[in-house]
Design a protein around this motif. Structure first.
Motif, PDB file in Angstrom:
ATOM      1  N   GLU A   1       0.862  -1.183   0.000  1.00 30.31           N
ATOM      2  CA  GLU A   1       0.000   0.000   0.000  1.00 30.31           C
ATOM      3  C   GLU A   1       0.895   1.228   0.000  1.00 30.31           C
ATOM      4  O   GLU A   1       2.078   1.152   0.357  1.00 30.31           O
ATOM      5  N   SER A   2       0.339   2.348  -0.397  1.00 25.30           N
ATOM      6  CA  SER A   2       1.088   3.600  -0.406  1.00 25.30           C
ATOM      7  C   SER A   2       0.149   4.754  -0.126  1.00 25.30           C
ATOM      8  O   SER A   2      -1.058   4.673  -0.399  1.00 25.30           O
ATOM      9  N   THR A   3       0.696   5.826   0.426  1.00 21.42           N
ATOM     10  CA  THR A   3      -0.081   7.047   0.623  1.00 21.42           C
ATOM     11  C   THR A   3       0.048   7.981  -0.572  1.00 21.42           C
ATOM     12  O   THR A   3      -0.467   9.099  -0.547  1.00 21.42           O
ATOM     13  N   ASN A   4       0.730   7.530  -1.607  1.00 22.68           N
ATOM     14  CA  ASN A   4       0.900   8.338  -2.816  1.00 22.68           C
ATOM     15  C   ASN A   4      -0.463   8.711  -3.400  1.00 22.68           C
ATOM     16  O   ASN A   4      -1.351   7.865  -3.550  1.00 22.68           O
ATOM     17  N   GLN A   5      -0.633   9.982  -3.736  1.00 19.17           N
ATOM     18  CA  GLN A   5      -1.945  10.454  -4.174  1.00 19.17           C
ATOM     19  C   GLN A   5      -2.353   9.901  -5.534  1.00 19.17           C
ATOM     20  O   GLN A   5      -3.540   9.798  -5.841  1.00 19.17           O
ATOM     21  N   CYS A   6      -1.383   9.522  -6.378  1.00 18.10           N
ATOM     22  CA  CYS A   6      -1.721   8.871  -7.647  1.00 18.10           C
ATOM     23  C   CYS A   6      -2.372   7.519  -7.382  1.00 18.10           C
ATOM     24  O   CYS A   6      -3.289   7.110  -8.094  1.00 18.10           O
ATOM     25  N   HIS A   7      -1.896   6.841  -6.367  1.00 17.00           N
ATOM     26  CA  HIS A   7      -2.453   5.536  -6.019  1.00 17.00           C
ATOM     27  C   HIS A   7      -3.883   5.666  -5.509  1.00 17.00           C
ATOM     28  O   HIS A   7      -4.753   4.847  -5.824  1.00 17.00           O
ATOM     29  N   TRP A   8      -4.138   6.717  -4.719  1.00 16.58           N
ATOM     30  CA  TRP A   8      -5.458   6.889  -4.125  1.00 16.58           C
ATOM     31  C   TRP A   8      -6.416   7.686  -4.999  1.00 16.58           C
ATOM     32  O   TRP A   8      -7.621   7.693  -4.761  1.00 16.58           O
ATOM     33  N   SER A   9      -5.875   8.373  -6.009  1.00 16.30           N
ATOM     34  CA  SER A   9      -6.706   9.211  -6.889  1.00 16.30           C
ATOM     35  C   SER A   9      -7.606  10.136  -6.065  1.00 16.30           C
ATOM     36  O   SER A   9      -8.821  10.224  -6.283  1.00 16.30           O
TER      37      SER A   9
END
Length: 329
Positions: free
Chosen positions: A267-275
């Motif tokens: 998992e990641s907190t990257n905003q691309c991942h979470w859209s």
């Protein structure tokens, strides 16, 4: 034709079955909810209504997002809200002593929903609140998978099992009624099956996590120091100056994983991942993470760490993305 009636006893029967699956002692009860947000809302609001003469609450900030939508009600209804950041909670006994006599309950979390940090003062706070007969409403994001502690009489532990499944375990002195869960339609067999699957899929391995983090620490910074309280169902790394999403995609190719396989383990907190916008991880998390840390934070489950040469593949993927960025400058 729709006969629009729900049998309220169905929820009670489900709760009894869940209590058996969790092997709770006779003094404890369980309540099932369709997610952590609903569970926190029902437990807190039900208690506020049931104990309406007690117009003060406490809350520990900066640990979890699930309290954010709840608090405006208490401010609006002129409750005295004793709110403190977990960063400032250096003297638990003093803080509890300063709570008003008519404090209804205190909200706090056992662990961090992203990093798995465990707060070392939780047991002391819970004990002191019980001694004062103040309800201790504890949110557990993952810690309940890895411990089986007995609950004190005035404690409610609200445990998340999936985004749409949460279970509140009630201490023997908790009497507040449910507000709405008993009016919902529940599929007992489906819920029990889901619960059992969740209980089976939460491995922890401190030796493996520590070995992995030691192996990569010269190449990739880790989030935790060696002395911090944490769960060992995950490793947490910070990928400086790169996107954790981009590194993950390169890593998946090296491991011959599809994205769906990979994101089952990472998992990641990257905003691309979470859209999504920044509010997913901002406002509630203290200390507030920087944009750089959100971009590069990668959470790795124990299952991924069992993959052969995982550490070397991660380091190679990180170096590869750094080179890509250099070429585009």
């Amino acid at each position: 034709m729709l006969i629009d009636i729900v049998r309220p006893e169905a929820w009670d029967e489900l709760n009894d079955e869940v209590r058996t699956v969790l092997a709770l002692t006779p003094k404890l009860k369980a309540r099932v909810f369709s997610g952590l947000g609903q569970a926190v809302f029902e437990i807190a609001q039900g208690t506020a209504q049931f104990m309406a003469h007690k117009k003060a609450i406490g809350v520990i900030r900066g640990q979890t997002p699930v309290f954010e939508s709840l608090l405006p009600y208490y401010y609006k209804e002129t409750y005295e809200v004793n709110s403190i950041s977990h960063l400032a909670l250096t003297n638990v006994k003093e803080w509890v002593e300063n709570l008003k006599k008519d404090t209804n309950f205190v909200l706090f979390a056992d662990d961090h929903p992203v990093t798995g940090e465990v707060y070392p003062w939780v047991d002391e706070l819970d004990k002191l609140l019980n001694e004062k007969r103040i309800y201790s409403l504890r949110v557990s994001h993952s810690k309940h998978f890895h411990d089986k502690e007995e609950l004190r009489p005035y404690t409610v532990r609200i445990c998340s099992f999936a985004p749409d499944l949460a279970i509140a375990i009630l201490g023997e002195r908790f009497r507040s009624p449910s507000l709405a869960a008993f009016t919902q339609a529940w599929n007992k067999d489906q819920i029990i099956r889901r619960l059992q699957e969740c209980l089976e899929k939460q491995p922890t391995n401190e030796a493996l996590v520590r070995s992995f983090e030691s192996e990569i620490e010269k190449s990739v910074p880790t989030y935790f120091t060696k002395n911090e309280s944490r769960l060992f169902d995950r490793a947490v790394v910070l990928l400086p100056d790169v996107s954790a999403e981009a590194v993950s995609q390169v890593l998946f190719k090296k491991l011959n994983w599809t994205p769906s396989q990979g994101w089952n383990h990472l998992e990641s907190t990257n905003q691309c991942h979470w859209s999504s916008g920044m509010k997913t991880f901002k406002n509630w998390w203290e200390p507030s993470p920087s944009l750089e840390n959100l971009r590069g934070l990668l959470i790795i489950g124990v299952g991924a760490l069992q993959t052969r040469d995982f550490a070397s593949h991660l380091i190679a993927s990180y170096e590869e993305v750094k080179k890509m960025q250099t070429w585009t400058v």
